[in-house]
Scaffold this motif. Structure first.
Motif, short mmCIF file in Angstrom:
data_model
loop_
_atom_site.label_atom_id
_atom_site.label_comp_id
_atom_site.label_asym_id
_atom_site.label_seq_id
_atom_site.Cartn_x
_atom_site.Cartn_y
_atom_site.Cartn_z
N GLU A 133 -19.23 -4.27 -10.78
CA GLU A 133 -18.06 -3.68 -11.43
C GLU A 133 -16.83 -4.22 -10.72
O GLU A 133 -16.53 -3.84 -9.58
CB GLU A 133 -18.11 -2.14 -11.34
N ARG A 134 -16.11 -5.13 -11.39
CA ARG A 134 -14.97 -5.78 -10.75
C ARG A 134 -13.71 -4.92 -10.83
O ARG A 134 -13.55 -4.12 -11.74
CB ARG A 134 -14.72 -7.15 -11.41
N THR A 135 -12.82 -5.13 -9.85
CA THR A 135 -11.61 -4.33 -9.75
C THR A 135 -10.51 -4.88 -10.65
O THR A 135 -10.48 -6.06 -10.96
CB THR A 135 -11.11 -4.30 -8.30
N THR A 136 -9.60 -4.01 -11.06
CA THR A 136 -8.47 -4.41 -11.88
C THR A 136 -7.27 -4.75 -11.00
O THR A 136 -7.21 -4.40 -9.82
CB THR A 136 -8.08 -3.28 -12.84
N THR A 137 -6.29 -5.42 -11.59
CA THR A 137 -5.08 -5.80 -10.86
C THR A 137 -4.32 -4.57 -10.38
O THR A 137 -3.80 -4.54 -9.27
CB THR A 137 -4.18 -6.66 -11.76
N PHE A 138 -4.24 -3.55 -11.23
CA PHE A 138 -3.51 -2.34 -10.88
C PHE A 138 -4.06 -1.69 -9.61
O PHE A 138 -3.32 -1.23 -8.74
CB PHE A 138 -3.57 -1.35 -12.05
N LYS A 139 -5.40 -1.67 -9.48
CA LYS A 139 -6.02 -1.03 -8.33
C LYS A 139 -5.88 -1.86 -7.05
O LYS A 139 -6.27 -1.38 -5.97
CB LYS A 139 -7.50 -0.76 -8.61
N GLY B 213 -2.64 0.64 -4.85
CA GLY B 213 -3.94 0.03 -4.70
C GLY B 213 -4.14 -0.58 -3.33
O GLY B 213 -3.38 -0.33 -2.39
N ASP B 214 -5.18 -1.39 -3.23
CA ASP B 214 -5.57 -2.03 -1.97
C ASP B 214 -5.83 -3.51 -2.27
O ASP B 214 -6.75 -3.84 -3.03
CB ASP B 214 -6.83 -1.36 -1.42
N PRO B 215 -5.04 -4.43 -1.70
CA PRO B 215 -5.23 -5.86 -2.01
C PRO B 215 -6.55 -6.43 -1.51
O PRO B 215 -6.94 -7.51 -1.93
CB PRO B 215 -4.04 -6.52 -1.33
N THR B 216 -7.22 -5.73 -0.59
CA THR B 216 -8.51 -6.20 -0.07
C THR B 216 -9.68 -5.52 -0.76
O THR B 216 -10.81 -5.59 -0.28
CB THR B 216 -8.59 -5.96 1.44
N LEU B 217 -9.42 -4.85 -1.89
CA LEU B 217 -10.46 -4.09 -2.57
C LEU B 217 -11.60 -5.01 -3.02
O LEU B 217 -11.38 -6.04 -3.64
CB LEU B 217 -9.85 -3.40 -3.79
N ASN B 218 -12.82 -4.62 -2.69
CA ASN B 218 -14.01 -5.38 -3.08
C ASN B 218 -14.64 -4.78 -4.34
O ASN B 218 -14.50 -3.59 -4.60
CB ASN B 218 -15.05 -5.38 -1.95
N PRO B 219 -15.32 -5.59 -5.12
CA PRO B 219 -16.00 -5.05 -6.31
C PRO B 219 -17.16 -4.15 -5.92
O PRO B 219 -17.72 -4.25 -4.82
CB PRO B 219 -16.47 -6.30 -7.05
N GLU B 220 -17.53 -3.27 -6.85
CA GLU B 220 -18.69 -2.40 -6.65
C GLU B 220 -19.96 -3.14 -7.06
O GLU B 220 -20.00 -3.80 -8.09
CB GLU B 220 -18.56 -1.12 -7.47
N PHE B 221 -21.01 -2.99 -6.24
CA PHE B 221 -22.33 -3.54 -6.57
C PHE B 221 -23.27 -2.36 -6.79
O PHE B 221 -23.45 -1.50 -5.91
CB PHE B 221 -22.83 -4.44 -5.45
#
Length: 415
Positions: A263-269, A285-293
């Motif tokens: 589940e990939r992150t959006t730009t807003f987040k 949001g968080d610029p280092t946010l990783n996608p969910e696996f």
């Protein structure tokens, strides 16, 4: 308000070739209005006394508008070979212009002519995406069907976020630099898959593997020229899946499955500059946010009865790594700061059940429920996150047909 139109042309010159050309365009606008009177906004001294030191009444007008104008164009081609194998290709291009302002006015009450604070934040987010897909279904084997394919996806999503606040002395709206930013999300994905499906007697089975490589760049700049940073993230990961089903008899089936997805992150987040959602909340949001696996395991039973009646029950376990959660922190004494962050691992295990009953030919009923235990374990801001809850939902639907042209329906959802 939504307006959209679709146009497509299919051309089949012979029995082995098919061409398709399509366009889909539209305009979407969504307004959310929240007008709230705060009758008793107050401050107290710290415990144990808790004496009131200030009381403040005000009216908050908050209008959030979100636009999404889009156009998509696609071209598909398929070819059927003499040995019954099939080649399919698809090319899709998307352009979407996202945006829309948020108005936040804190006014006097009951005298709304008093202006305590007026804020206006808007954004323009043009998005361009390309997807190319190539699929090949092999000539059927005696023991099943083999499918292979490749997919390429490219996303370029830019954003210009402008946050302004009214200067009550001059009456002019002025830029708030610490809340204004420019972002550019660039994401490129290559994936290849192999999938096998088969059937033998009472058994049905499927297994697949998708290898995916993702490269992501997130450029972040402020309006003062103090911040100019690029955050990169990439991975190469396998995503397996498997399903097996056994038919006990003509009315009963047992099924087990496993799948892994992302589940990939959006730009807003990912934008760390706050946005004013309403009077009480900033969201960032968080610029280092990783996608969910996500890993999902399911075990289910399906039973059909006479007269169109049926029952299903599915037990499941869901594990989410890099869980993205919205965390509340304190911005000041009256405003919360909501931050999207990877807080750890989420686990859910539960059961989903459903029963369809048809007492008569013209009366159909369905009742279902989802019951699961949900827990989160991780760390946020050097503090442990450890929470657990039991969650359930029940939904029911009953439809009675008086005739071919008249019916009545009752629906219930309880969470």
């Amino acid at each position: 308000m939504n307006y959209s139109g679709r146009f497509s042309v299919d051309y089949t010159p012979d029995t082995t070739n098919t061409y398709s050309l399509g366009f889909f365009a539209g305009k979407r606008t969504k307004d959310r209005l929240a007008d709230i009177v705060y009758y008793d906004n107050h401050a107290i001294t710290p415990a144990p006394n808790g004496e009131r030191i200030r009381t403040f009444q005000y009216f908050n007008h908050n209008l959030r508008t979100r636009r999404g104008d889009f156009i998509l164009g696609s071209f598909d081609y398929s070819h059927l070979f003499a040995n019954n194998s099939k080649l399919s290709t698809s090319l899709l291009y998307e352009y979407t212009l996202l945006g829309g302002p948020t108005e936040n006015d804190n006014l006097g009450f009951p005298d709304n002519s008093i202006i305590y604070q007026q804020e206006y934040n808007t954004n323009d987010n043009p998005l361009q995406g390309i997807r190319f897909q190539l699929d090949y279904a092999w000539s059927p084997f005696s023991f099943g069907q083999l499918e292979t394919g490749y997919q390429y996806r490219n996303l370029d999503h830019t954003g210009d976020f402008v946050y302004e606040r009214r200067n009550n002395a001059s009456g002019n709206f002025e830029l708030v630099p610490e809340f204004s930013s420019e972002v550019d999300l660039y994401r490129q994905i290559h994936s290849a898959y192999v999938q096998f499906n088969g059937e033998e007697g009472s058994w049905e089975y499927a297994a697949g593997l998708r290898m995916e490589a993702m490269d992501r760049e997130f450029d972040l700049r402020d309006k003062q020229g103090l911040v100019d940073t690029t955050y990169t993230y990439d991975y190469i990961k396998p995503f397996p899946s498997a399903t097996i089903q056994y038919r006990l008899n003509n009315t009963t089936k047992i099924k087990a499955s496993y799948s892994k997805r992302v589940e990939r992150t959006t730009t807003f987040k990912m934008n760390p500059f706050p946005e004013r959602e309403h009077s009480e909340t900033l969201e960032q949001g968080d610029p280092t946010l990783n996608p969910e696996f996500i890993d999902l395991v399911e075990l289910g039973l399906t039973k059909n009865f006479k007269g169109g009646n049926s029952l299903y029950a599915t037990a499941y376990y869901r594990n989410v790594k890099n869980l993205v959660n919205r965390v509340n922190t304190v911005y000041n004494d009256t405003i919360l700061n909501r931050i999207y962050s990877n807080v750890g691992t989420g686990n859910s295990y539960g059961m989903e059940i459903g029963l369809q009953l048809k007492p008569t030919e013209n009366w159909t009923n369905f009742i279902g429920g989802n019951f699961y235990n949900y827990s989160i374990e991780g760390v946020f801001d050097n503090r442990n996150v450890d929470s657990e809850a039991f969650v359930y939902s029940v939904n029911a639907n009953s439809t009675y047909d008086f005739s071919k042209t008249a019916s009545a329906q009752f629906t219930l959802n309880y969470f």
